[in-house]
Design a protein around this motif. Sequence first.
Motif, mmCIF file in Angstrom:
data_model
loop_
_atom_site.group_PDB
_atom_site.id
_atom_site.type_symbol
_atom_site.label_atom_id
_atom_site.label_comp_id
_atom_site.label_asym_id
_atom_site.label_seq_id
_atom_site.Cartn_x
_atom_site.Cartn_y
_atom_site.Cartn_z
ATOM 1 N N SER A 1 -61.089 28.546 -78.108
ATOM 2 C CA SER A 1 -60.636 29.810 -78.698
ATOM 3 C C SER A 1 -59.954 30.662 -77.632
ATOM 4 O O SER A 1 -60.537 31.593 -77.103
ATOM 5 C CB SER A 1 -61.819 30.578 -79.255
ATOM 6 O OG SER A 1 -62.740 30.845 -78.217
ATOM 7 N N MET A 2 -58.733 30.285 -77.301
ATOM 8 C CA MET A 2 -58.011 31.059 -76.311
ATOM 9 C C MET A 2 -56.920 31.873 -76.985
ATOM 10 O O MET A 2 -56.259 31.408 -77.905
ATOM 11 C CB MET A 2 -57.405 30.139 -75.269
ATOM 12 C CG MET A 2 -58.446 29.551 -74.346
ATOM 13 S SD MET A 2 -57.729 28.941 -72.818
ATOM 14 C CE MET A 2 -57.609 27.211 -73.166
ATOM 15 N N SER A 3 -56.773 33.099 -76.538
ATOM 16 C CA SER A 3 -55.737 33.977 -77.053
ATOM 17 C C SER A 3 -54.874 34.411 -75.886
ATOM 18 O O SER A 3 -55.366 34.557 -74.771
ATOM 19 C CB SER A 3 -56.361 35.216 -77.688
ATOM 20 O OG SER A 3 -57.375 34.854 -78.594
ATOM 21 N N SER A 4 -53.580 34.625 -76.149
ATOM 22 C CA SER A 4 -52.734 35.063 -75.057
ATOM 23 C C SER A 4 -51.707 36.088 -75.518
ATOM 24 O O SER A 4 -51.360 36.154 -76.692
ATOM 25 C CB SER A 4 -52.030 33.878 -74.400
ATOM 26 O OG SER A 4 -50.971 33.425 -75.214
ATOM 27 N N VAL A 5 -51.246 36.887 -74.565
ATOM 28 C CA VAL A 5 -50.241 37.903 -74.853
ATOM 29 C C VAL A 5 -49.391 38.123 -73.601
ATOM 30 O O VAL A 5 -49.893 38.033 -72.480
ATOM 31 C CB VAL A 5 -50.902 39.236 -75.314
ATOM 32 C CG1 VAL A 5 -51.811 39.802 -74.244
ATOM 33 C CG2 VAL A 5 -49.836 40.245 -75.718
ATOM 34 N N LYS A 6 -48.102 38.356 -73.813
ATOM 35 C CA LYS A 6 -47.211 38.665 -72.694
ATOM 36 C C LYS A 6 -47.141 40.180 -72.525
ATOM 37 O O LYS A 6 -46.926 40.915 -73.482
ATOM 38 C CB LYS A 6 -45.810 38.106 -72.956
ATOM 39 C CG LYS A 6 -45.713 36.608 -72.715
ATOM 40 C CD LYS A 6 -44.253 36.159 -72.743
ATOM 41 C CE LYS A 6 -44.046 34.789 -72.130
ATOM 42 N NZ LYS A 6 -44.707 33.705 -72.851
ATOM 43 N N VAL A 7 -47.335 40.613 -71.284
ATOM 44 C CA VAL A 7 -47.400 42.039 -70.978
ATOM 45 C C VAL A 7 -46.399 42.361 -69.866
ATOM 46 O O VAL A 7 -46.261 41.574 -68.924
ATOM 47 C CB VAL A 7 -48.833 42.411 -70.496
ATOM 48 C CG1 VAL A 7 -48.957 43.899 -70.208
ATOM 49 C CG2 VAL A 7 -49.870 41.987 -71.523
ATOM 50 N N ARG A 92 -62.601 33.203 -74.015
ATOM 51 C CA ARG A 92 -63.869 33.898 -74.280
ATOM 52 C C ARG A 92 -65.070 33.010 -73.989
ATOM 53 O O ARG A 92 -66.069 33.468 -73.430
ATOM 54 C CB ARG A 92 -63.873 34.319 -75.764
ATOM 55 C CG ARG A 92 -64.628 35.572 -76.049
ATOM 56 C CD ARG A 92 -63.936 36.771 -75.432
ATOM 57 N NE ARG A 92 -64.877 37.822 -75.095
ATOM 58 C CZ ARG A 92 -65.451 37.966 -73.896
ATOM 59 N NH1 ARG A 92 -65.265 37.113 -72.937
ATOM 60 N NH2 ARG A 92 -66.261 38.972 -73.669
ATOM 61 N N LYS A 93 -64.983 31.751 -74.378
ATOM 62 C CA LYS A 93 -66.111 30.829 -74.200
ATOM 63 C C LYS A 93 -66.473 30.673 -72.734
ATOM 64 O O LYS A 93 -67.633 30.697 -72.361
ATOM 65 C CB LYS A 93 -65.775 29.453 -74.781
ATOM 66 C CG LYS A 93 -66.179 29.280 -76.231
ATOM 67 C CD LYS A 93 -66.392 27.795 -76.545
ATOM 68 C CE LYS A 93 -66.792 27.576 -77.992
ATOM 69 N NZ LYS A 93 -65.700 27.031 -78.806
ATOM 70 N N ALA A 94 -65.435 30.487 -71.899
ATOM 71 C CA ALA A 94 -65.679 30.281 -70.476
ATOM 72 C C ALA A 94 -65.729 31.603 -69.705
ATOM 73 O O ALA A 94 -65.976 31.609 -68.504
ATOM 74 C CB ALA A 94 -64.586 29.388 -69.892
ATOM 75 N N ASN A 95 -65.499 32.720 -70.417
ATOM 76 C CA ASN A 95 -65.469 34.040 -69.797
ATOM 77 C C ASN A 95 -64.478 34.078 -68.631
ATOM 78 O O ASN A 95 -64.817 34.436 -67.509
ATOM 79 C CB ASN A 95 -66.877 34.445 -69.328
ATOM 80 C CG ASN A 95 -66.931 35.923 -68.938
ATOM 81 O OD1 ASN A 95 -66.154 36.736 -69.427
ATOM 82 N ND2 ASN A 95 -67.839 36.253 -68.041
#
Length: 112
Positions: A1-7, A92-95
Motif C-alpha cells: 500500500s504505497m502512495s506517492s505525490v510529486k511536490v 505505511r506498512k514499512a513506516n
Amino acid sequence: SMSSVKVPLLELKNAASVSKMRRSLKGHKGYIAQKTTIDFHPNFLVIDGPFKSEVIDVKCGFRDRISVNGRQLSVTLDDLPETEFVELVVDRKANKLTLIAEGLKVTMLGAS
C-alpha cells in the motif's frame, strides 16, 4: 500500500527547513527538531515541523501521515539534485518515506 505525490522541491525545502531554528531554553535541547510530520490530504499537504506548520498546495489524492526526523529531512532535501519536483512515496506498512528526485532515491525510516 504505497502512495506517492510529486511536490515542488523548493516549497518542500522551505517548509521543512530547520536552519532558521532559534536556540531553545536550556534544558529543552533534547526536544528540538525531533520530528516533522507530513500530512497528506486529498487536496493539499501539511508539513508540520517543530517550529512551524506549512501547507503546500498540491493534489495528493490520498490521505496519509508519516513522521520523520526533522533535521534528517531538512538535510536530505538540501542534498537532493536541483529539480522542479520531488516525489514523496509513503510506505505505511514499512513506516518509510522515500524521496525521489532526478532518479536519486533516499529512504527514511519513520520516527515514532
